[in-house]
Motif scaffolding. Structure first.
Motif, PDB file in Angstrom:
ATOM      1  N   PRO A  36      14.119   3.888  -9.620  1.00 21.37           N
ATOM      2  CA  PRO A  36      14.384   2.533  -9.135  1.00 21.37           C
ATOM      3  C   PRO A  36      15.703   1.950  -9.631  1.00 21.37           C
ATOM      4  N   GLU A  37      16.251   2.501 -10.711  1.00 19.34           N
ATOM      5  CA  GLU A  37      17.537   1.984 -11.216  1.00 19.34           C
ATOM      6  C   GLU A  37      18.675   2.201 -10.224  1.00 19.34           C
ATOM      7  N   HIS A  38      18.528   3.182  -9.342  1.00 19.48           N
ATOM      8  CA  HIS A  38      19.543   3.401  -8.307  1.00 19.48           C
ATOM      9  C   HIS A  38      19.300   2.541  -7.070  1.00 19.48           C
ATOM     10  N   LEU A  39      18.138   1.897  -7.010  1.00 20.41           N
ATOM     11  CA  LEU A  39      17.736   1.186  -5.796  1.00 20.41           C
ATOM     12  C   LEU A  39      17.687  -0.331  -5.942  1.00 20.41           C
ATOM     13  N   PHE A  40      17.763  -0.857  -7.153  1.00 20.06           N
ATOM     14  CA  PHE A  40      17.442  -2.276  -7.357  1.00 20.06           C
ATOM     15  C   PHE A  40      18.352  -3.223  -6.591  1.00 20.06           C
ATOM     16  N   ARG A  41      19.571  -2.793  -6.238  1.00 12.53           N
ATOM     17  CA  ARG A  41      20.488  -3.661  -5.495  1.00 12.53           C
ATOM     18  C   ARG A  41      20.222  -3.630  -3.976  1.00 12.53           C
ATOM     19  N   VAL A  42      19.514  -2.617  -3.522  1.00 14.76           N
ATOM     20  CA  VAL A  42      19.327  -2.454  -2.078  1.00 14.76           C
ATOM     21  C   VAL A  42      17.859  -2.408  -1.668  1.00 14.76           C
ATOM     22  N   ASN A  43      16.956  -2.461  -2.644  1.00 20.76           N
ATOM     23  CA  ASN A  43      15.537  -2.281  -2.371  1.00 20.76           C
ATOM     24  C   ASN A  43      14.719  -3.327  -3.131  1.00 20.76           C
TER      25      ASN A  43
ATOM     26  N   GLY B  66      11.511  -3.645  -3.654  1.00 22.65           N
ATOM     27  CA  GLY B  66      10.476  -3.113  -4.533  1.00 22.65           C
ATOM     28  C   GLY B  66      11.029  -2.672  -5.872  1.00 22.65           C
ATOM     29  N   ALA B  67      12.184  -2.012  -5.856  1.00 20.67           N
ATOM     30  CA  ALA B  67      12.808  -1.559  -7.096  1.00 20.67           C
ATOM     31  C   ALA B  67      13.209  -2.740  -7.967  1.00 20.67           C
ATOM     32  N   LYS B  68      13.749  -3.781  -7.337  1.00 21.93           N
ATOM     33  CA  LYS B  68      14.138  -4.982  -8.079  1.00 21.93           C
ATOM     34  C   LYS B  68      12.913  -5.658  -8.698  1.00 21.93           C
ATOM     35  N   LYS B  69      11.826  -5.753  -7.925  1.00 19.90           N
ATOM     36  CA  LYS B  69      10.597  -6.366  -8.430  1.00 19.90           C
ATOM     37  C   LYS B  69      10.060  -5.606  -9.647  1.00 19.90           C
ATOM     38  N   LEU B  70      10.225  -4.287  -9.644  1.00 16.87           N
ATOM     39  CA  LEU B  70       9.746  -3.457 -10.751  1.00 16.87           C
ATOM     40  C   LEU B  70      10.459  -3.819 -12.048  1.00 16.87           C
TER      41      LEU B  70
ATOM     42  N   ASP C 151       0.824  -1.215   0.000  1.00 14.24           N
ATOM     43  CA  ASP C 151       0.000   0.000   0.000  1.00 14.24           C
ATOM     44  C   ASP C 151       0.853   1.258   0.000  1.00 14.24           C
ATOM     45  N   THR C 152       2.012   1.174   0.632  1.00 15.74           N
ATOM     46  CA  THR C 152       2.903   2.323   0.791  1.00 15.74           C
ATOM     47  C   THR C 152       4.315   1.939   0.383  1.00 15.74           C
ATOM     48  N   LEU C 153       5.004   2.885  -0.224  1.00  8.53           N
ATOM     49  CA  LEU C 153       6.357   2.623  -0.726  1.00  8.53           C
ATOM     50  C   LEU C 153       7.229   3.834  -0.435  1.00  8.53           C
TER      51      LEU C 153
END
Length: 235
Positions: free
Chosen positions: A214-221, A223-227, A166-168
């Motif tokens: 999200p490209e800056h977050l995909f290794r640490v987050n 949600g970003a990876k799932k996107l 619900d929240t990100l």
């Protein structure tokens, strides 16, 4: 199993006449199982159509401001550098992606151009033109992987389908944003000050755009990876 080829829109450095791209876009695509292909900037419809045939999906990346003339406005002083050639190239590519029903992911400038191409408008400068109930920082001074503010995700959206949240919490590096949402688009997420932070197109196989990076977050987050994983899977 075929590895999806993802067409990536380029950045143009006017000072040295150089086409380039931030490496994290390419790395996020590779990590999710795709192969990024940087597209040409100064190419006509025929050349872009040939390139588009090779691609299984398209990433509309961040970059400079969109020319306000494209959404029927005069330029205000707070509007920054525009690149009409990139606007034109991306609109041709957008029309190709839409007609061929190929997956589309937009990031930062990407959400803005996709909204404009479908008939929406933008705040040319959030501090000058947008006044919400809160005053959030949409152009953070902290590092790229620092989370700046939260967004509320619409439960009926493609974004919720991917993230199941619900929240990100997101990072934030933009001074423009969606003002009038394009008629065909649906809101997928909103910041607590009321700014649209993500959109999707229901009639398309996969069409999602977010205002954060999200490209800056995909290794640490997660949600970003799932996107990125969902985008590449759709391709």
């Amino acid at each position: 199993m075929k590895i999806p080829v993802i067409g990536v829109t380029p950045h143009f450095e006017t000072d040295n006449n150089k086409i380039c791209i931030a490496s994290m876009y390419m790395e996020a695509i590779l990590d999710a199982g795709g192969v990024p292909l940087l597209l040409p900037l100064k190419a006509g419809k025929e050349a872009l159509a040939a390139a588009a045939k090779v691609c299984d999906g398209f990433l509309f990346t961040g970059g400079p401001d969109i020319d306000p003339f494209r959404f029927g406005e005069e330029t205000i002083p707070e509007c920054e550098v525009v690149n009409p050639e990139r606007d034109e190239m991306e609109e041709i590519l957008f029309e190709l992606a839409l007609s061929e029903k190929k997956p589309v992911l937009g990031i930062c400038r990407g959400i803005q151009v996709l909204n404009v191409f479908l008939g929406g408008t933008l705040y040319q400068d959030i501090p000058a033109q947008f006044h919400g109930s809160l005053s959030l920082c949409h152009s953070q001074k902290s590092g790229r992987t620092v989370l700046s503010h939260s967004v509320e995700v619409d439960k009926d959206s493609l974004l919720y389908e991917i993230l199941k949240k619900d929240t990100l919490m997101v990072n934030s590096f933009h001074h423009q944003g969606i003002k009038d949402l394009a008629p065909l688009l649906k809101t997928a997420a909103t910041s607590k000050d009321g700014l649209i932070e993500a959109v999707y197109l229901k009639e398309h196989p996969f069409f999602l755009a977010v205002q954060w990076h999200p490209e800056h977050l995909f290794r640490v987050n997660e949600g970003a990876k799932k996107l990125f994983d969902a985008f590449i899977k759709a391709c």
